[in-house]
Design an enzyme around this catalytic site. Structure first.
Site, mmCIF file in Angstrom:
data_model
loop_
_atom_site.group_PDB
_atom_site.id
_atom_site.type_symbol
_atom_site.label_atom_id
_atom_site.label_comp_id
_atom_site.label_asym_id
_atom_site.label_seq_id
_atom_site.Cartn_x
_atom_site.Cartn_y
_atom_site.Cartn_z
ATOM 1 N N ASN A 151 0.808 -1.228 0.000
ATOM 2 C CA ASN A 151 0.000 0.000 0.000
ATOM 3 C C ASN A 151 0.841 1.278 0.000
ATOM 4 O O ASN A 151 0.588 2.201 -0.761
ATOM 5 C CB ASN A 151 -0.998 -0.014 1.162
ATOM 6 C CG ASN A 151 -0.324 -0.080 2.515
ATOM 7 O OD1 ASN A 151 0.770 -0.644 2.667
ATOM 8 N ND2 ASN A 151 -0.952 0.495 3.514
ATOM 9 N N GLU A 250 3.740 -3.940 12.352
ATOM 10 C CA GLU A 250 2.772 -2.852 12.210
ATOM 11 C C GLU A 250 1.627 -3.409 11.395
ATOM 12 O O GLU A 250 1.769 -3.700 10.211
ATOM 13 C CB GLU A 250 3.418 -1.652 11.523
ATOM 14 C CG GLU A 250 2.597 -0.383 11.704
ATOM 15 C CD GLU A 250 1.899 0.021 10.425
ATOM 16 O OE1 GLU A 250 0.661 -0.184 10.361
ATOM 17 O OE2 GLU A 250 2.557 0.521 9.505
ATOM 18 N N CYS A 284 -3.158 1.682 6.647
ATOM 19 C CA CYS A 284 -3.457 1.129 7.975
ATOM 20 C C CYS A 284 -4.029 2.186 8.910
ATOM 21 O O CYS A 284 -4.804 1.878 9.808
ATOM 22 C CB CYS A 284 -2.193 0.529 8.578
ATOM 23 S SG CYS A 284 -0.815 1.698 8.656
#
Length: 482
Positions: A151, A250, A284
Site C-alpha cells: 500500500n 505494524e 493502515c
C-alpha cells in the site's frame, strides 16, 4: 526494467531459482508490466548468508564513510524522484498526491535514520559492588528480515531498512508480490547505485505461500519486520516466537474520528474526506469509522458529502485524481460484499458510484452500528461508515469497541478536553483536530492490541534494531565469602 525481473543477492542481479512466475500488473488498467522468476528456498538461503557475511564489515565501517553513503542515497532518491513516483502509480495505483507524500516520507525517514550513526550510544552505570564499573554497550542485532507491504511500499519498506542499516545491521527484503519494484527491487537498486557494499541490502521476490515461512524460520535473521494484515502478522509472530526471534509488527487498524458537538464541522468534514479516501483508503491509519455526536450528526453528513463529491476518481497518472484503483479486483468484491451485508443489517447508502475493474468510487454509509461488517472489520478501501453517538461516553465506548488500536482523531474546539478524551482511547496514536494519517520520522509509530508490536521511528527504532550487552569492569579484586 531488466534488473527488476531478477533477484538482488550479494550485489548480483540473478534469476530466481523457482519454476513459479510472478506477474506484475498495473492495477488501473490490468496491463502486464513484466514477469519475474520467483525465488525459492535456496535463493533465500543465499541472500541471508550474504547478509550475514557482510554484516560485521558493515558494522565496523568508519562513520564518515557510512555518512557519505547515506548522503549519496538521498541524492540518488532525489534524482530518481520522478521514476519512483511513476512506478508507484503504475505498480501500486498511487495517485500523484499520495505518491508525492510517500516520497517525502521516505526521504524524511532516511534523513532521520542517518542521524542514528551518532545516536547509538551506551551508558556507564554505578555499582553496589565496590570498585566495579558497569558498562552497557549497544550493538546491532545482526541480520534483519523485512517484509514490505503493497500500500505504501516505498516508504514503509525504507522505514525498516534505513534504521536497520544505520544501526549496523544488514538486511534481506521480501517485497509484496503485488509491488516487487517499489517495495524492494527499486530500493535495492538505489542502495546499490549509492555505493552500499554488496550483501548489505538483498532482495528476494517470491509469494508468501512459497517462501514466507522459510523467510521467517531461517536461523540467520535476528528480527523480522513486517507491515501488513493482522492475520499474517499473527502467523509471523507465532513462527518467530517458536524460534525465539524478535519481531516488529505494524498491522491493521480500525481507526476512528470522533466529532464532538462543539467541533468545527466544516474542518472536520474536510479532514475526514482526506483521511478516509487518501490512497483509496488502503492505509493502515485510514479512517474506518466516523463517530459523530448526535447533535451535529446531520450537519456533519451534509458537509462530508459535499467534500467527498469533489474528489476525482480515475487514472492515478492524472494529477487531478484523488481516488485511484484498489490493488486488485478481488479487493473491490470483498468490500462490496461487506457493504451489502451491512446494508442488509440496516446501514443506509448515502453515496455510491459504479465500480469498474479495480476502481471503486467513494461509498458513504450512515446508520452504521458496531456489529456490522463495515464497522467491525478493517475496510482498506473507499468506504466511509458514519456512526451516531448519544454522548461523549458513548463515542469513547464505540471507539474502543474494536480488536484494533492503531490511530485515530478527535475534533473539538476544546483542545484540553480533546486530549483528556484521547487518553481514554485504546490506541497507539491519536490526533486532535486532524485526521489519523500521520507519520513523522522522529515520532513513535505503532499500535496497541491487534494493531501490532513495537514502535518505529526515532529513538524507538534505535531500540528495536539494536541489542544491549552489560560488561562490568572490576578495579582490583573482590573478596568473596569463601
Amino acid at each position: 526494467m531488466t534488473q527488476f525481473t531478477n533477484q538482488l543477492i550479494n550485489g548480483q542481479w540473478k534469476k530466481g531459482s523457482s519454476d513459479k512466475v510472478i506477474e506484475n500488473k498495473n492495477p488501473y488498467n490490468d496491463k502486464l508490466l513484466f514477469t519475474i522468476q520467483s525465488a525459492d528456498k535456496s535463493d533465500l538461503e543465499e541472500a541471508y548468508t550474504a547478509a550475514q557475511k557482510a554484516q560485521k564489515a558493515w558494522a565496523d565501517m568508519p562513520l564518515y564513510e557510512k555518512q557519505q553513503l547515506f548522503d549519496q542515497l538521498l541524492e540518488k532518491m532525489k534524482a530518481e524522484k520522478e521514476t519512483i513516483i511513476d512506478w508507484l502509480a503504475k505498480e501500486a495505483g498511487s495517485t500523484k498526491i499520495k505518491a508525492e507524500s510517500e516520497f517525502a516520507a521516505a526521504v524524511a525517514v532516511v534523513k532521520e535514520s542517518a542521524s542514528f550513526l551518532t545516536r547509538v550510544t551506551g551508558v556507564i552505570l554505578p555499582s553496589y559492588t565496590p570498585g566495579k564499573e558497569n558498562r552497557v554497550y549497544r550493538s546491532p542485532k545482526g541480520v534483519v528480515g523485512i517484509i514490505g507491504p503493497w500500500n505504501f511500499p516505498f516508504h514503509l519498506t525504507l522505514r525498516s531498512l534505513a534504521p536497520a542499516l544505520a544501526t549496523g545491521n544488514t538486511a534481506v527484503i521480501k517485497p509484496a508480490s503485488e509491488t516487487p519494484v517499489t517495495a524492494g527491487l527499486l530500493i535495492g537498486k538505489l542502495f546499490q547505485d549509492a555505493g552500499f557494499p554488496d550483501g548489505v541490502v538483498n532482495v528476494v521476490v517470491g509469494r508468501g505461500s512459497v517462501i514466507g515461512d522459510d523467510f521467517i524460520d531461517n536461523p540467520i535473521p535476528k528480527l523480522i519486520s513486517f507491515t501488513g494484515s493482522t492475520e499474517v502478522g499473527r502467523h509471523i509472530g507465532e513462527s518467530a516466537g517458536r524460534n525465539l526471534k524478535e519481531v516488529a509488527l505494524e498491522l491493521g487498524g480500525n481507526n476512528v474520528m470522533i466529532v464532538l458537538k462543539d467541533a468545527n464541522i466544516e474542518r472536520a468534514a474536510k479532514a475526514a474526506a482526506f483521511g478516509k479516501f487518501l490512497n483509496q483508503g488502503q492505509i493502515c491509519m485510514a479512517l474506518n469509522r466516523i463517530i459523530v455526536e448526535k447533535e451535529v450528526h446531520d450537519k456533519f453528513v451534509t458537509a462530508f458529502m459535499d467534500e467527498v463529491k469533489k474528489l476525482r476518481v480515475g487514472d492515478p497518472a492524472d494529477p487531478a485524481t484523488f481516488v485511484g484503483p484498489l490493488i486488485n479486483k478481488e479487493q473491490v468484491e470483498r468490500i462490496q460484499k461487506q457493504v451489502q451485508e451491512s446494508v442488509e443489517q440496516g446501514a443506509v447508502i448515502e453515496l455510491e458510484g459504479q465500480s469498474e475493474g479495480a476502481l471503486l468510487p467513494p461509498i458513504v454509509l450512515t446508520g452504521v452500528t458496531a456489529g456490522m461488517p463495515i464497522a467491525k472489520n478493517e475496510i482498506f478501501g473507499p468506504v466511509a461508515p458514519i456512526m451516531k453517538a448519544d454522548s461523549v461516553e458513548h463515542a469513547i465506548e464505540l471507539a474502543n469497541d474494536s480488536i484494533y488500536g492503531l490511530s485515530g482523531s478527535i475534533f473539538t474546539e476544546d483542545r484540553h478536553r480533546g486530549v483528556e478524551i484521547a487518553k481514554r482511547i485504546e490506541t497507539g496514536m491519536i490526533h486532535i483536530n486532524d485526521q489519523p494519517v500521520n507519520d513523522e520520522a522522529h515520532v513513535p509509530f505503532g499500535g496497541e492490541k491487534a494493531s501490532g508490536v513495537g514502535r518505529f521511528n526515532g529513538e524507538w527504532a534505535i531500540e528495536k534494531f539494536t541489542t544491549v550487552k552489560w560488561i562490568s569492569v572490576q578495579e582490583g579484586y573482590r573478596e568473596y565469602p569463601i
